[in-house]
Write an enzyme that holds these catalytic residues in place. Sequence first.
Site, mmCIF file in Angstrom:
data_model
loop_
_atom_site.group_PDB
_atom_site.id
_atom_site.type_symbol
_atom_site.label_atom_id
_atom_site.label_comp_id
_atom_site.label_asym_id
_atom_site.label_seq_id
_atom_site.Cartn_x
_atom_site.Cartn_y
_atom_site.Cartn_z
ATOM 1 N N GLY A 1 38.295 46.906 32.482
ATOM 2 C CA GLY A 1 38.605 45.924 31.450
ATOM 3 C C GLY A 1 37.719 44.693 31.376
ATOM 4 O O GLY A 1 38.121 43.689 30.778
ATOM 5 N N LYS B 1 51.990 33.820 32.207
ATOM 6 C CA LYS B 1 51.837 34.052 30.761
ATOM 7 C C LYS B 1 53.125 33.877 29.955
ATOM 8 O O LYS B 1 53.069 33.598 28.767
ATOM 9 C CB LYS B 1 51.274 35.450 30.517
ATOM 10 N N ASN C 1 56.718 52.458 32.447
ATOM 11 C CA ASN C 1 56.753 51.413 33.476
ATOM 12 C C ASN C 1 57.548 51.878 34.685
ATOM 13 O O ASN C 1 58.459 52.706 34.567
ATOM 14 C CB ASN C 1 57.385 50.133 32.903
HETATM 15 P P1 NAP Z 1 52.638 41.266 35.395
HETATM 16 O O1 NAP Z 1 53.262 40.535 34.255
HETATM 17 O O2 NAP Z 1 52.929 40.838 36.784
HETATM 18 O O3 NAP Z 1 53.077 42.822 35.231
HETATM 19 C C1 NAP Z 1 52.814 43.715 36.228
HETATM 20 C C2 NAP Z 1 53.133 45.148 35.779
HETATM 21 O O4 NAP Z 1 52.595 46.037 36.748
HETATM 22 C C3 NAP Z 1 54.618 45.437 35.658
HETATM 23 O O5 NAP Z 1 54.843 46.311 34.582
HETATM 24 C C4 NAP Z 1 54.917 46.139 37.002
HETATM 25 O O6 NAP Z 1 55.984 47.053 36.948
HETATM 26 C C5 NAP Z 1 53.629 46.919 37.171
HETATM 27 N N1 NAP Z 1 53.382 47.286 38.575
HETATM 28 C C6 NAP Z 1 53.135 46.460 39.624
HETATM 29 N N2 NAP Z 1 52.954 47.183 40.748
HETATM 30 C C7 NAP Z 1 53.075 48.487 40.402
HETATM 31 C C8 NAP Z 1 52.965 49.720 41.116
HETATM 32 N N3 NAP Z 1 52.701 49.740 42.429
HETATM 33 N N4 NAP Z 1 53.124 50.877 40.431
HETATM 34 C C9 NAP Z 1 53.375 50.855 39.101
HETATM 35 N N5 NAP Z 1 53.497 49.727 38.370
HETATM 36 C C10 NAP Z 1 53.336 48.558 39.018
HETATM 37 O O7 NAP Z 1 51.046 41.307 35.264
HETATM 38 P P2 NAP Z 1 50.175 41.158 33.918
HETATM 39 O O8 NAP Z 1 49.939 39.737 33.604
HETATM 40 O O9 NAP Z 1 50.819 42.023 32.875
HETATM 41 O O10 NAP Z 1 48.747 41.766 34.381
HETATM 42 C C11 NAP Z 1 48.605 43.175 34.587
HETATM 43 C C12 NAP Z 1 47.145 43.509 34.839
HETATM 44 O O11 NAP Z 1 46.366 43.339 33.646
HETATM 45 C C13 NAP Z 1 46.448 42.675 35.917
HETATM 46 O O12 NAP Z 1 45.657 43.560 36.703
HETATM 47 C C14 NAP Z 1 45.568 41.741 35.145
HETATM 48 O O13 NAP Z 1 44.414 41.358 35.868
HETATM 49 C C15 NAP Z 1 45.164 42.647 33.979
HETATM 50 N N6 NAP Z 1 44.715 41.907 32.778
HETATM 51 C C16 NAP Z 1 43.418 42.056 32.387
HETATM 52 C C17 NAP Z 1 42.982 41.406 31.246
HETATM 53 C C18 NAP Z 1 41.564 41.577 30.812
HETATM 54 O O14 NAP Z 1 41.087 40.753 30.024
HETATM 55 N N7 NAP Z 1 40.879 42.627 31.233
HETATM 56 C C19 NAP Z 1 43.835 40.578 30.507
HETATM 57 C C20 NAP Z 1 45.159 40.463 30.940
HETATM 58 C C21 NAP Z 1 45.578 41.112 32.078
HETATM 59 P P3 NAP Z 1 57.520 46.566 37.192
HETATM 60 O O15 NAP Z 1 57.994 46.032 35.875
HETATM 61 O O16 NAP Z 1 58.214 47.812 37.617
HETATM 62 O O17 NAP Z 1 57.470 45.505 38.285
#
Ligand code: NAP
Length: 241
Positions: A208, A35, A121
């Site tokens: 979601g 993204k 976070n």
């Molecule tokens: P991303 O950019 O990789 O960000 C991941 C986030 O999760 C970071 O803040 C990371 O923290 C945190 N994280 C990962 N493992 C963790 C853990 N074990 N404990 C606590 N925090 C943890 O991912 P993204 O693109 O933002 O996507 C995040 C989620 O949103 C995904 O599940 C995605 O499927 C969902 N999503 C859903 C929709 C929808 O339409 N429903 C749309 C967009 C995204 P750190 O910074 O500490 O690494």
Amino acid sequence: MIYSAIDVEPEQLTTWVAKFFANAGRGLNVTIPHKQSLLTMPSRLSERARRAGALNTLARDAHGQLVGDNTDGVGLIRDLTEHLGLTITAHRILLLGAGGAARGVIAPLLEMLPTQLTIANRTFERAEALAKAFAALGPVRATALADLQGSFDLIINATATSLRGEAPALPASALDRRTVCYDMGYSDQDTAFVRWAREHGAARACMGLGMLIEQAAESFYLWRGVRPNTAGIRAALGVSP
Ligand code: NAP
């Protein structure tokens, strides 16, 4: 029309996208982990993609120019307010995570005038950077997940934990009897965060899928100029109401 999921390696992404549009592709969505990496590719970014610093949609404008947009925020807000009937205005909102998904929803959440938006976070510095970047738009603050204090009216999980069947480590004190929990993650079973919320007495816990449907509808609108009625797909996927 063909709309399908394609797994592209990060180092091949811009070449792949350029080829897709050269071959008359109408538009595409990008998701985790792409993204932010595509931000510099389009000729123009929409205001909401620029603010978010992340995009999930690429489309061509009327002049054939590539435009990057972000429909996650509008998708989330539509699901929360229009479908789930939740209030954000004058409520305490907790956003878990500071990745691409979190970035896309901060400005739209602040536009709804919450009392406070707290970004928590695992890595505090990423939450802090987001709080600073959006400070001019409303009352936003950052905390490390491990230092989280107080309770909230609405907790939105934007961490990637649901993709691994886990829930973020959250203190039970973040919930009270009125707290609604919303997991941006989704699955055919309840996600670990939704289960955690129910076990800890949340008033309501939702996944979601509704956001997924609404952000997709908005992307479709950008590609085809038609805003689909989402009631049918919500019913087909069992998303209530
Ligand atoms: P991303 O950019 O990789 O960000 C991941 C986030 O999760 C970071 O803040 C990371 O923290 C945190 N994280 C990962 N493992 C963790 C853990 N074990 N404990 C606590 N925090 C943890 O991912 P993204 O693109 O933002 O996507 C995040 C989620 O949103 C995904 O599940 C995605 O499927 C969902 N999503 C859903 C929709 C929808 O339409 N429903 C749309 C967009 C995204 P750190 O910074 O500490 O690494």
